[in-house]
Design a protein around this motif. Structure first.
Motif, PDB file in Angstrom:
ATOM      1  N   GLU A 142      15.619  52.264 -35.083  1.00 25.65           N
ATOM      2  CA  GLU A 142      15.792  51.797 -33.710  1.00 25.65           C
ATOM      3  C   GLU A 142      14.432  51.383 -33.172  1.00 25.65           C
ATOM      4  O   GLU A 142      13.687  52.211 -32.674  1.00 25.65           O
ATOM      5  CB  GLU A 142      16.378  52.907 -32.831  1.00 25.65           C
ATOM      6  N   GLY A 143      14.080  50.128 -33.300  1.00 20.35           N
ATOM      7  CA  GLY A 143      12.862  49.680 -32.646  1.00 20.35           C
ATOM      8  C   GLY A 143      11.754  49.271 -33.600  1.00 20.35           C
ATOM      9  O   GLY A 143      11.724  49.670 -34.765  1.00 20.35           O
ATOM     10  N   VAL A 144      10.852  48.442 -33.066  1.00 24.16           N
ATOM     11  CA  VAL A 144       9.717  47.919 -33.823  1.00 24.16           C
ATOM     12  C   VAL A 144       8.430  48.151 -33.041  1.00 24.16           C
ATOM     13  O   VAL A 144       8.464  48.440 -31.849  1.00 24.16           O
ATOM     14  CB  VAL A 144       9.859  46.386 -34.038  1.00 24.16           C
ATOM     15  N   PHE A 145       7.319  48.035 -33.737  1.00 26.17           N
ATOM     16  CA  PHE A 145       6.037  47.959 -33.034  1.00 26.17           C
ATOM     17  C   PHE A 145       5.932  46.548 -32.481  1.00 26.17           C
ATOM     18  O   PHE A 145       6.252  45.590 -33.175  1.00 26.17           O
ATOM     19  CB  PHE A 145       4.878  48.225 -33.996  1.00 26.17           C
ATOM     20  N   SER A 146       5.501  46.415 -31.249  1.00 29.29           N
ATOM     21  CA  SER A 146       5.379  45.055 -30.745  1.00 29.29           C
ATOM     22  C   SER A 146       4.072  44.836 -30.013  1.00 29.29           C
ATOM     23  O   SER A 146       3.156  45.665 -30.099  1.00 29.29           O
ATOM     24  CB  SER A 146       6.588  44.688 -29.888  1.00 29.29           C
ATOM     25  N   PHE A 192       9.066  53.973 -43.253  1.00 31.07           N
ATOM     26  CA  PHE A 192       9.546  52.804 -44.008  1.00 31.07           C
ATOM     27  C   PHE A 192      10.982  52.495 -43.592  1.00 31.07           C
ATOM     28  O   PHE A 192      11.813  53.399 -43.552  1.00 31.07           O
ATOM     29  CB  PHE A 192       9.495  53.074 -45.513  1.00 31.07           C
ATOM     30  N   PRO A 193      11.301  51.253 -43.302  1.00 33.09           N
ATOM     31  CA  PRO A 193      10.370  50.135 -43.173  1.00 33.09           C
ATOM     32  C   PRO A 193       9.568  50.238 -41.876  1.00 33.09           C
ATOM     33  O   PRO A 193      10.053  50.756 -40.880  1.00 33.09           O
ATOM     34  CB  PRO A 193      11.304  48.925 -43.146  1.00 33.09           C
ATOM     35  N   SER A 194       8.342  49.735 -41.943  1.00 33.31           N
ATOM     36  CA  SER A 194       7.487  49.721 -40.758  1.00 33.31           C
ATOM     37  C   SER A 194       7.319  48.249 -40.353  1.00 33.31           C
ATOM     38  O   SER A 194       6.776  47.453 -41.124  1.00 33.31           O
ATOM     39  CB  SER A 194       6.139  50.368 -41.080  1.00 33.31           C
ATOM     40  N   VAL A 195       7.823  47.912 -39.176  1.00 38.55           N
ATOM     41  CA  VAL A 195       7.937  46.505 -38.799  1.00 38.55           C
ATOM     42  C   VAL A 195       7.169  46.217 -37.510  1.00 38.55           C
ATOM     43  O   VAL A 195       7.259  46.984 -36.544  1.00 38.55           O
ATOM     44  CB  VAL A 195       9.422  46.115 -38.608  1.00 38.55           C
ATOM     45  N   VAL A 240       4.533  46.973 -45.133  1.00 34.39           N
ATOM     46  CA  VAL A 240       4.872  46.589 -43.753  1.00 34.39           C
ATOM     47  C   VAL A 240       5.469  45.179 -43.745  1.00 34.39           C
ATOM     48  O   VAL A 240       5.199  44.379 -44.648  1.00 34.39           O
ATOM     49  CB  VAL A 240       3.629  46.573 -42.818  1.00 34.39           C
ATOM     50  N   THR A 241       6.272  44.928 -42.740  1.00 29.57           N
ATOM     51  CA  THR A 241       6.731  43.559 -42.501  1.00 29.57           C
ATOM     52  C   THR A 241       6.231  43.129 -41.130  1.00 29.57           C
ATOM     53  O   THR A 241       6.457  43.815 -40.134  1.00 29.57           O
ATOM     54  CB  THR A 241       8.264  43.466 -42.535  1.00 29.57           C
ATOM     55  N   VAL A 299       0.452  45.023 -35.377  1.00 26.51           N
ATOM     56  CA  VAL A 299       0.218  44.912 -36.814  1.00 26.51           C
ATOM     57  C   VAL A 299      -0.409  46.197 -37.334  1.00 26.51           C
ATOM     58  O   VAL A 299       0.081  46.823 -38.288  1.00 26.51           O
ATOM     59  CB  VAL A 299      -0.707  43.704 -37.128  1.00 26.51           C
ATOM     60  N   THR A 300      -1.474  46.628 -36.709  1.00 27.00           N
ATOM     61  CA  THR A 300      -2.228  47.771 -37.227  1.00 27.00           C
ATOM     62  C   THR A 300      -1.513  49.087 -36.931  1.00 27.00           C
ATOM     63  O   THR A 300      -1.634  50.032 -37.704  1.00 27.00           O
ATOM     64  CB  THR A 300      -3.668  47.750 -36.676  1.00 27.00           C
ATOM     65  N   MET A 301      -0.744  49.162 -35.856  1.00 29.56           N
ATOM     66  CA  MET A 301       0.050  50.376 -35.647  1.00 29.56           C
ATOM     67  C   MET A 301       1.129  50.486 -36.721  1.00 29.56           C
ATOM     68  O   MET A 301       1.421  51.582 -37.215  1.00 29.56           O
ATOM     69  CB  MET A 301       0.670  50.387 -34.246  1.00 29.56           C
ATOM     70  N   ALA A 302       1.702  49.350 -37.103  1.00 29.29           N
ATOM     71  CA  ALA A 302       2.695  49.374 -38.187  1.00 29.29           C
ATOM     72  C   ALA A 302       2.036  49.832 -39.487  1.00 29.29           C
ATOM     73  O   ALA A 302       2.615  50.605 -40.258  1.00 29.29           O
ATOM     74  CB  ALA A 302       3.319  47.993 -38.360  1.00 29.29           C
ATOM     75  N   VAL A 303       0.792  49.382 -39.718  1.00 29.52           N
ATOM     76  CA  VAL A 303       0.065  49.795 -40.927  1.00 29.52           C
ATOM     77  C   VAL A 303      -0.176  51.310 -40.902  1.00 29.52           C
ATOM     78  O   VAL A 303       0.088  52.019 -41.885  1.00 29.52           O
ATOM     79  CB  VAL A 303      -1.280  49.020 -41.031  1.00 29.52           C
ATOM     80  N   GLY A 304      -0.632  51.810 -39.757  1.00 31.36           N
ATOM     81  CA  GLY A 304      -0.903  53.255 -39.642  1.00 31.36           C
ATOM     82  C   GLY A 304       0.358  54.079 -39.835  1.00 31.36           C
ATOM     83  O   GLY A 304       0.342  55.123 -40.521  1.00 31.36           O
ATOM     84  N   ALA A 305       1.465  53.607 -39.251  1.00 26.60           N
ATOM     85  CA  ALA A 305       2.721  54.339 -39.381  1.00 26.60           C
ATOM     86  C   ALA A 305       3.205  54.305 -40.832  1.00 26.60           C
ATOM     87  O   ALA A 305       3.747  55.296 -41.335  1.00 26.60           O
ATOM     88  CB  ALA A 305       3.771  53.751 -38.439  1.00 26.60           C
TER      89      ALA A 305
END
Lengths: 204, 533
Positions: free
Chosen positions: B375-379, B417-420, B446-447, B405-411
């Motif tokens: 439920e949800g993405v980094f934006s 997974f998946p980290s979007v 990451v995507t 981008v970098t928060m998705a990388v850190g997560a």
């Protein structure tokens, strides 16, 4: 709508002071109303301050502009609460959002056409009833009148025309302002907007 | 000459042109955007060939402006307050290098956060960097001050910070112009090592800066903007900063209060001018737009005997923008009676335009990601942040430019997974590319979805540096070509788009989906401008 004759105001520049709140939804053309009044004010050598909303709220959110005209220098860009002489609104519910700024003797001029882009928009009747509680109000079907003038898009000029009787500027100056603003879009567009302005002014 | 009806932003831009500007550098950001837009539309700027292209971000903008100053020409960089965070490295160090041609940095603060993530007060940056700060209180003063800002910058060899707030930036008032000045001729710095901040040189330059900052306090170009007006009632003295002066005067339409008033619009100022007013009054009310900068300086750590009223003791609200009614309340004046907003009035938050490509992108993301139970993405920061609101409610972060981008990388590092991440095209070239390189180097699972509307949408449709370059950039950074996917966010493509997303979300490495369709606002504007002509 019977008479084309409009009684011209003579304005006393020294004492002139109009504080106006413009309201609506992003994209309804309130900044064009402000621009026309601004051009008319400059033509009459008045002082003016006009605060606008840019950025995020322009995406379908509520927008407002504080427009202040005076014969004397104006201090604040914002109108103090309870001191606005006039609310000009493109949308009925939006006209109510700014009531805390309206003075006891001020006028509220609004379109009756709701802009419904939220799920919990109240029943239109209830909105119009709240507007009718305001001592000085004028509600008009701007959409229908604009269509008759030649374009649905000219609703903002209909509303400005109706509100112009409460603005201490010669109607001719406002008309000049409309022409100046719209002429770059072509003669026909300018004419439609002037027709819309005049139609609004004739409403009783 | 007839006066021109200009926004505060436009008054600053016009003044820069009239003061002999050679280069304007900026990245769009409310409420600063109209400064560059005015210069881009200015016939004089076109005729003179003033540089006026958008930069990739605020840091590249300020660096280029510093480079122009290096050659002896006048340059201006403009940004919103949080943009100065991005450019902070350059800004602080440009005080130590000093400048050659005049350099004015405009920071447009947004108290009350009308269109921002915080309400930081840029005046602190001025103090932090030891540079002069101008804080005009109205549009005409803003116009006039730009001339002094350039002159002062050249005289003291320092960048000048020009701090405005939303209300001044976005309010129109008639402006009278001054005579235009010619541009400066190219002339390299007298001191060739000035811009080389090796430690030994930096230490020397820093000492020069500290002493320059002290003498600034007595410079006429600063002191003439800080004025004192006495009053016969000495019970209360008032200090106003910048635009707060207007809100005070609004409450006294017949020429101001009969109280001593110190009006501050330039920094740093000497203690003497404060003593002038504190020495004769029992109490001092401080009105400043933003943080209590002057108030904290006056109180000191030990809160000396002086009775000080302001944001810190609750006389003025601790946060948010000032207005005439807040100032009236602080002064104990009677307010005009107010009508209430009827209960039936509902909030109307901003939303996607009808037909916006971002909404189709999010419809696909939501369906694809829910199949993974997410439920949800980094934006990130842009129009697409509106997907945080119903009916989407699918955004879990919006922090700063590029953070998605970098928060998705850190997560992903932590095992998510998946980290979007979802980021706009212009935000990606502003600050997302370096984060993508981090992901590529460690092959992070990451995507990154680039929601590409080929413009800088939220600020009104400025040119995006990313347009036509995204695939090349991602490939150049090292994303595998088979994992750079391009889709068109249209309802008819929904099923295909969901399938592409599911494939890339399942991939345990770096993938980028470029979801590309022009912003409908810029598209229709383009159509209109071609049919009108």
């Amino acid at each position: 709508m019977h008479s084309d004759r409009i009684k011209e105001k003579t304005i006393n520049n020294r004492k002139m002071k109009n504080d106006i709140i413009l309201s609506g939804v992003g994209g309804q053309g309130i900044l064009s109303i402000a621009a026309v009044i601004g051009l008319a004010a400059v033509e009459n050598n008045l002082f003016l301050k006009q605060s606008e909303v840019h950025g995020m709220s322009q995406r379908g959110g509520d927008v407002q502009s504080h427009l202040r005209l005076s014969g004397k220098p104006i201090a604040s860009d914002l109108i103090p609460s309870g001191k606005a002489d006039l609310i000009i609104s493109m949308e009925p519910m939006e006209s109510l959002r700014y009531l805390p700024w309206l003075s006891k003797t001020g006028w509220l001029v609004t379109s009756s056409n709701p802009f419904i882009n939220i799920p919990d928009y109240p029943p239109l009747e209830a909105v119009l009833n709240e507007i009718k509680k305001i001592r000085n109000h004028l509600i008009l079907d701007a959409d229908a009148m604009a269509k008759e003038a030649g374009s649905l898009k000219a609703g903002n000029m209909v509303i400005l025309g109706a509100a112009s009787r409460f603005i201490d500027l010669p109607f001719l100056s406002i008309e000049n302002g409309v022409r100046k603003l719209f002429i770059r879009k072509g003669d026909d567009i300018a004419e439609i907007n002037i027709r819309a302005l005049r139609a609004g002014r004739r409403i009783n | 000459m007839q006066k021109l009806l200009l926004l505060g932003d436009e008054a600053i831009a016009l003044a820069a042109v009239d003061a002999g500007l050679s280069g304007m550098y900026a990245y769009p950001g409310t409420p600063s955007t109209e400064i560059m837009e005015f210069i881009q539309a200015s016939p004089e700027a076109a005729e003179r060939g003033i540089h006026r292209e958008w930069s990739s971000n605020e840091k590249t903008a300020l660096e280029a402006a510093l480079g122009m100053s290096y050659t002896g020409k006048r340059a201006m960089a403009a940004m919103k307050h949080v943009g100065l965070n991005v450019a902070a490295d350059t800004f602080i160090n440009s005080a130590i290098t000093g400048v050659n041609g005049g350099l004015v940095v405009v920071a447009a603060d947004d108290p009350s956060m009308h269109s921002s993530q915080n309400e930081q007060d840029s005046r602190f940056y001025g103090k932090f960097a030891f540079v002069p700060v101008f804080e005009p209180s109205d549009q005409q003063q803003a116009y006039d001050m730009v001339f002094d800002a350039f002159e002062l910058s050249e005289k003291c060899k320092l960048p000048v910070l020009f701090r405005i707030t939303t209300r001044l930036a976005h309010s129109r008032s008639p402006i009278s112009r001054k005579a235009a000045q010619p541009e400066k001729k190219m002339k390299m710095p007298d001191e060739p090592r000035q811009f080389v901040l090796l430690p030994a040189i930096a230490r020397k330059r820093y000492r020069i800066l500290l002493s320059a900052y002290e003498s600034l306090k007595y410079d006429n170009r600063i002191s003439k903007y800080n004025t004192f007006r006495d009053g016969s009632n000495r019970k209360l003295g008032i200090i106003t900063c910048g635009i707060a002066y207007n809100y005070l005067m609004e409450n006294f339409p017949d020429g101001g209060p009969d109280l001593p008033v110190l009006r501050i619009t330039a920094y740093p100022f000497p203690a003497d001018i404060i003593r002038d007013i504190t020495g004769r009054c029992e109490e001092i009310l401080i009105l400043e737009e933003g943080y209590p900068l002057v108030e904290e300086a006056l109180r000191g750590l030990l809160d000396n005997n002086l009775k000080i009223l302001g944001r810190l003791d609750g006389t003025v609200p601790r946060d948010g923008e000032l207005n005439p009614s807040i100032v009236a309340r602080a002064l104990g004046l009677l307010l005009a009676p107010q009508l209430a907003v009827p209960e039936i009035v509902k909030a109307r938050p901003p939303s996607f335009c009808k037909g916006c490509g971002h909404s189709d992108t999010f419809n696909a993301i939501i369906e694809a990601l829910r199949s993974f139970g997410m439920e949800g993405v980094f934006s990130d920061i842009g129009c697409y942040t509106l997907a945080a609101l119903p009916p989407y409610s699918f955004i879990n972060s919006c922090v700063d430019m590029g953070a998605s981008v970098t928060m998705a990388v850190g997560a992903a590092d932590a095992g998510l997974f998946p980290s979007v991440a979802v980021i706009g095209d212009s935000t990606f070239t502003h600050s997302g590319m370096t984060g993508l390189l981090d992901a590529v180097v460690k092959n992070s699972p990451v995507t990154i979805i680039i929601s590409d509307n080929s413009t800088t949408g939220m600020t009104g449709g400025q040119k995006s540096q990313a347009t036509g370059r995204l695939e090349m950039i991602c490939a150049g950074i090292g994303v595998g070509p088979e994992h750079i996917r391009v889709i068109v966010p249209l309802r008819k493509n929904h099923d295909d788009n969901v399938r592409v997303m599911k494939e890339e979300f399942s991939y345990r490495g770096v993938s980028v989906i470029i979801s590309s369709r022009e912003c409908i606002q810029t598209a229709s504007r383009r159509k209109r401008s071609t049919t009108e002509k």
